[in-house]
Motif scaffolding. Structure first.
Motif, PDB file in Angstrom:
ATOM      1  N   ASN A 380       0.831  -1.211   0.000  1.00 12.98           N
ATOM      2  CA  ASN A 380       0.000   0.000   0.000  1.00 12.98           C
ATOM      3  C   ASN A 380       0.865   1.260   0.000  1.00 12.98           C
ATOM      4  N   ARG A 381       2.013   1.145  -0.664  1.00 11.93           N
ATOM      5  CA  ARG A 381       2.950   2.268  -0.737  1.00 11.93           C
ATOM      6  C   ARG A 381       3.696   2.212  -2.058  1.00 11.93           C
ATOM      7  N   VAL A 382       2.970   2.457  -3.152  1.00 11.80           N
ATOM      8  CA  VAL A 382       3.574   2.453  -4.482  1.00 11.80           C
ATOM      9  C   VAL A 382       3.264   3.780  -5.162  1.00 11.80           C
ATOM     10  N   LEU A 383       4.286   4.381  -5.751  1.00  9.69           N
ATOM     11  CA  LEU A 383       4.117   5.639  -6.487  1.00  9.69           C
ATOM     12  C   LEU A 383       4.517   5.433  -7.937  1.00  9.69           C
ATOM     13  N   VAL A 384       3.620   5.846  -8.844  1.00 13.45           N
ATOM     14  CA  VAL A 384       3.896   5.851 -10.281  1.00 13.45           C
ATOM     15  C   VAL A 384       3.778   7.288 -10.750  1.00 13.45           C
ATOM     16  N   ALA A 385       4.802   7.775 -11.450  1.00 12.19           N
ATOM     17  CA  ALA A 385       4.805   9.170 -11.891  1.00 12.19           C
ATOM     18  C   ALA A 385       5.179   9.264 -13.359  1.00 12.19           C
ATOM     19  N   ASN A 386       4.745  10.345 -13.998  1.00 10.87           N
ATOM     20  CA  ASN A 386       5.122  10.605 -15.391  1.00 10.87           C
ATOM     21  C   ASN A 386       5.354  12.091 -15.587  1.00 10.87           C
ATOM     22  N   GLY A 387       6.413  12.432 -16.328  1.00 10.12           N
ATOM     23  CA  GLY A 387       6.743  13.821 -16.618  1.00 10.12           C
ATOM     24  C   GLY A 387       5.991  14.336 -17.830  1.00 10.12           C
ATOM     25  N   ASP A 388       5.458  15.547 -17.730  1.00 10.63           N
ATOM     26  CA  ASP A 388       4.629  16.098 -18.793  1.00 10.63           C
ATOM     27  C   ASP A 388       5.399  16.466 -20.055  1.00 10.63           C
ATOM     28  N   LEU A 389       6.728  16.595 -19.968  1.00 11.83           N
ATOM     29  CA  LEU A 389       7.525  16.946 -21.146  1.00 11.83           C
ATOM     30  C   LEU A 389       8.243  15.732 -21.726  1.00 11.83           C
ATOM     31  N   ASP A 390       7.865  14.559 -21.264  1.00 12.69           N
ATOM     32  CA  ASP A 390       8.461  13.308 -21.741  1.00 12.69           C
ATOM     33  C   ASP A 390       7.633  12.770 -22.904  1.00 12.69           C
ATOM     34  N   MET A 391       8.310  12.475 -24.033  1.00 13.50           N
ATOM     35  CA  MET A 391       7.608  11.885 -25.166  1.00 13.50           C
ATOM     36  C   MET A 391       7.924  10.407 -25.318  1.00 13.50           C
ATOM     37  N   ILE A 392       9.010   9.929 -24.728  1.00 11.58           N
ATOM     38  CA  ILE A 392       9.375   8.523 -24.919  1.00 11.58           C
ATOM     39  C   ILE A 392       8.383   7.607 -24.207  1.00 11.58           C
ATOM     40  N   VAL A 393       7.855   8.064 -23.055  1.00 17.58           N
ATOM     41  CA  VAL A 393       6.737   7.406 -22.368  1.00 17.58           C
ATOM     42  C   VAL A 393       5.761   8.515 -22.011  1.00 17.58           C
ATOM     43  N   LEU A 394       4.580   8.483 -22.619  1.00 19.11           N
ATOM     44  CA  LEU A 394       3.654   9.607 -22.520  1.00 19.11           C
ATOM     45  C   LEU A 394       2.734   9.482 -21.317  1.00 19.11           C
ATOM     46  N   THR A 395       2.477  10.622 -20.679  1.00 18.07           N
ATOM     47  CA  THR A 395       1.686  10.652 -19.449  1.00 18.07           C
ATOM     48  C   THR A 395       0.333   9.971 -19.611  1.00 18.07           C
ATOM     49  N   ASN A 396      -0.404  10.310 -20.661  1.00 18.31           N
ATOM     50  CA  ASN A 396      -1.729   9.714 -20.841  1.00 18.31           C
ATOM     51  C   ASN A 396      -1.643   8.221 -21.137  1.00 18.31           C
ATOM     52  N   GLY A 397      -0.546   7.792 -21.717  1.00 18.93           N
ATOM     53  CA  GLY A 397      -0.365   6.360 -21.952  1.00 18.93           C
ATOM     54  C   GLY A 397      -0.165   5.604 -20.656  1.00 18.93           C
ATOM     55  N   THR A 398       0.568   6.207 -19.718  1.00 19.38           N
ATOM     56  CA  THR A 398       0.745   5.575 -18.415  1.00 19.38           C
ATOM     57  C   THR A 398      -0.571   5.536 -17.647  1.00 19.38           C
ATOM     58  N   LEU A 399      -1.346   6.612 -17.738  1.00 22.03           N
ATOM     59  CA  LEU A 399      -2.666   6.628 -17.100  1.00 22.03           C
ATOM     60  C   LEU A 399      -3.587   5.572 -17.713  1.00 22.03           C
ATOM     61  N   LEU A 458      -2.065   3.094  -4.209  1.00 22.23           N
ATOM     62  CA  LEU A 458      -1.296   3.592  -5.355  1.00 22.23           C
ATOM     63  C   LEU A 458      -1.376   5.111  -5.426  1.00 22.23           C
ATOM     64  N   MET A 459      -0.210   5.765  -5.432  1.00 22.92           N
ATOM     65  CA  MET A 459      -0.115   7.208  -5.621  1.00 22.92           C
ATOM     66  C   MET A 459       0.310   7.512  -7.056  1.00 22.92           C
ATOM     67  N   TRP A 460      -0.475   8.344  -7.718  1.00 24.44           N
ATOM     68  CA  TRP A 460      -0.154   8.810  -9.065  1.00 24.44           C
ATOM     69  C   TRP A 460       0.378  10.235  -8.967  1.00 24.44           C
ATOM     70  N   ALA A 461       1.480  10.520  -9.668  1.00 25.87           N
ATOM     71  CA  ALA A 461       2.029  11.869  -9.709  1.00 25.87           C
ATOM     72  C   ALA A 461       2.305  12.248 -11.156  1.00 25.87           C
ATOM     73  N   GLN A 462       1.630  13.279 -11.622  1.00 26.74           N
ATOM     74  CA  GLN A 462       1.891  13.852 -12.945  1.00 26.74           C
ATOM     75  C   GLN A 462       2.757  15.074 -12.720  1.00 26.74           C
ATOM     76  N   THR A 463       3.989  15.029 -13.207  1.00 22.40           N
ATOM     77  CA  THR A 463       4.990  16.024 -12.842  1.00 22.40           C
ATOM     78  C   THR A 463       5.119  17.097 -13.917  1.00 22.40           C
ATOM     79  N   ALA A 464       4.783  18.319 -13.563  1.00 22.78           N
ATOM     80  CA  ALA A 464       4.867  19.440 -14.498  1.00 22.78           C
ATOM     81  C   ALA A 464       6.314  19.781 -14.811  1.00 22.78           C
ATOM     82  N   LEU A 465       6.542  20.205 -16.051  1.00 19.09           N
ATOM     83  CA  LEU A 465       7.846  20.714 -16.485  1.00 19.09           C
ATOM     84  C   LEU A 465       8.971  19.707 -16.300  1.00 19.09           C
TER      85      LEU A 465
END
Length: 492
Positions: A380-399, A458-465
């Motif tokens: 009960n302690r997992v974090l998945v994050a994606n950077g908004d300026l990353d194109m190699i793995v896209l934020t909406n694809g991870t979501l 599960l913690m989701w973090a969408q990281t700006a910039l």
């Protein structure tokens, strides 16, 4: 707890907690061109099987500079075949020498401020690690790792430490499988897994769902960065519809999810799939506008800064004409690395065979199908994050991948992520060296730096910039992610 150190081998001035007769051979006393007291640090080759030294993983271990703690954070880079020395030297280590930097600097957002950190070059075939490549699956990789890790703990006198497995990119596969293998050991003495974190991770269908499907909306949102003309945009918009990506998003990007997404796979040997390869079509078009375009961080412009690690090529981007840092003989000697290995940031192969995800020979199921839910439910302690300026793995694809995963009794997030991550006050637990350097006065509020969402462990973090390597591009946000993982804070 620690195994008792022998009376005749006390730590030097009580500074070196992990120094003993067995670890002395791994101790790093200085690093070339690093003009700081590096404190307690170890590196070298640790056998996977203590009876077979021919297969071994290379590691760097830095104990925390903060209050001693009985926990350890493992960091893994991806690739497959990319070295975790990148993480150590350019992301979350105690000091950093990033692209464009003239010399090495202390890292105020080092994860060593918070915990003991272990960087490992794995699987075999990566970096300085040695031996025959035998892996055909993530299960094979994980078994090698848990054996290596037990040998590491035995050597360093570590038992009953809380363990947090972290990494980025293709380590989105390594982290869940290794974490699950630790859980399967059912041995809290050596494998007390307490949480996991993965950045911009390959957790689902890496090429199709995390690549092709979300490409068009990403380009539309960043049109001013890409600079692509209206004619080209109209062409890829039509291709997005024709290839079924628009329909896929409309059907499956929902909170709660509409149901189980169909199996998908992008075949690079298929003419039909290649005709729908919007991802590469956009990248190639982008080079015409910006010849220094970078899928890892799309705002990168010319000139490309010199990189002491020589990425993406040691010929075009070497540092002041000098050898890549980890290829220098003096550096290899200081770090107890094999002198006969020509180190590269990304190498391989690390899997035998072919036909798996990304055509790399990895035949295992996507993590969302079993192992990632297993880790979430156990910790009960997992974090998945994606950077908004990353194109190699896209934020909406991870979501989208998360929306296709079932854990703790439900599928996906039940509500759409929307809570902002607002960084208003200094996050660092300042060490005296940090205060003495005067950096604290520069640590100003950042404001809204992304989106967070927590459900069922599960913690989701969408990281700006942020680009792909989040501890490099947004170290302060990444620092806060680790604080959450370790249980120091409850929201981001």
């Amino acid at each position: 707890m620690l195994q008792k150190r022998t009376e005749d081998y006390p730590p030097e001035n009580n500074r070196f907690r992990f120094l003993n007769k067995e670890t002395e051979a791994f101790q790093v006393k200085e690093l070339p061109d690093v003009p700081f007291d590096i404190g307690e640090m170890y590196s070298g080759l640790m056998p996977i099987d203590e009876k077979d030294p021919s297969r071994a993983l290379f590691f760097v271990f830095q104990p925390t500079v903060g209050p001693p703690t009985d926990e350890i954070v493992i960091w893994l880079n991806g690739g497959p075949g990319c070295s975790s020395l990148e993480g150590f030297f350019q992301e979350n280590g105690r000091f950093i020498w990033g692209p464009g930097m003239y010399s090495v600097e202390l890292n105020p957002y080092s994860w060593v401020n918070l915990s003991n950190v272990l960087w490992v070059e794995q699987p075999v075939g990566t970096g300085f690690s040695i031996g025959k490549v035998t892996a055909t699956s993530e299960e094979d990789v994980a078994q090698d790792f848990v054996k290596f890790f037990k040998n590491f703990q035995t050597t360093f006198g570590i038992k009953n430490f809380k363990i947090f497995v972290t990494g980025e990119s293709y380590a989105g596969r390594y982290v869940p499988y290794i974490s699950a293998a630790m859980l399967d050991e059912k041995n809290k003495e050596f494998y007390d897994l307490s949480g996991a974190l993965t950045y911009d991770p390959c957790i689902g269908s890496c090429d199709y769902v995390q690549g092709e499907v979300p490409t068009l909306p990403f380009v539309q949102q960043n049109k001013n960065v890409f600079g692509l003309n209206d004619t080209f945009m109209a062409q890829i918009e039509e291709l997005d519809k024709k290839c079924g990506y628009a329909e896929y998003r409309d059907k499956w990007m929902h909170f709660p999810p509409a149901g189980q997404q169909p199996p998908t796979f992008f075949n690079y040997s298929s003419d039909a799939d290649l005709a729908c390869d919007i991802f590469d079509i956009v990248i190639n078009a982008g080079y015409a506008v910006n010849p220094c375009s970078n899928v890892y961080e799309i705002t990168t412009m010319c000139p490309i800064p010199a990189d002491v690690l020589g990425f993406p090529t040691d010929i075009a981007y070497s540092y002041r004409g000098q050898p890549i840092y980890f290829n220098r003989t003096d550096v290899k000697k200081a770090m107890h690395a094999p002198l006969d290995i020509n180190w590269a940031e990304c190498s391989g192969p690390v899997f035998i065979g072919d036909g798996g995800p990304m055509q790399e020979g990895d035949l295992s199921l996507d993590p969302i199908q079993h192992v990632l839910p297993q880790v979430i439910e156990a910790t009960n302690r997992v974090l998945v994050a994606n950077g908004d300026l990353d194109m190699i793995v896209l934020t909406n694809g991870t979501l989208l991948s998360i929306q296709n995963m079932t854990w703790n009794g439900k599928m996906g997030f039940q509500t759409q992520p929307s809570k902002p991550i607002i960084i208003t006050l200094p996050d660092l637990q300042y060490g005296q060296a940090f205060i003495d350097n005067g950096i604290g006065g520069l640590d100003n509020p950042m404001g809204t730096m992304g989106v967070q969402h927590y459900e069922r462990g599960l913690m989701w973090a969408q990281t700006a910039l942020s680009g792909h390597m989040e501890p490099q591009y947004q170290p302060r946000s990444s620092y806060r992610h680790l604080q959450w993982l370790l249980g120091h804070i409850q929201t981001l």
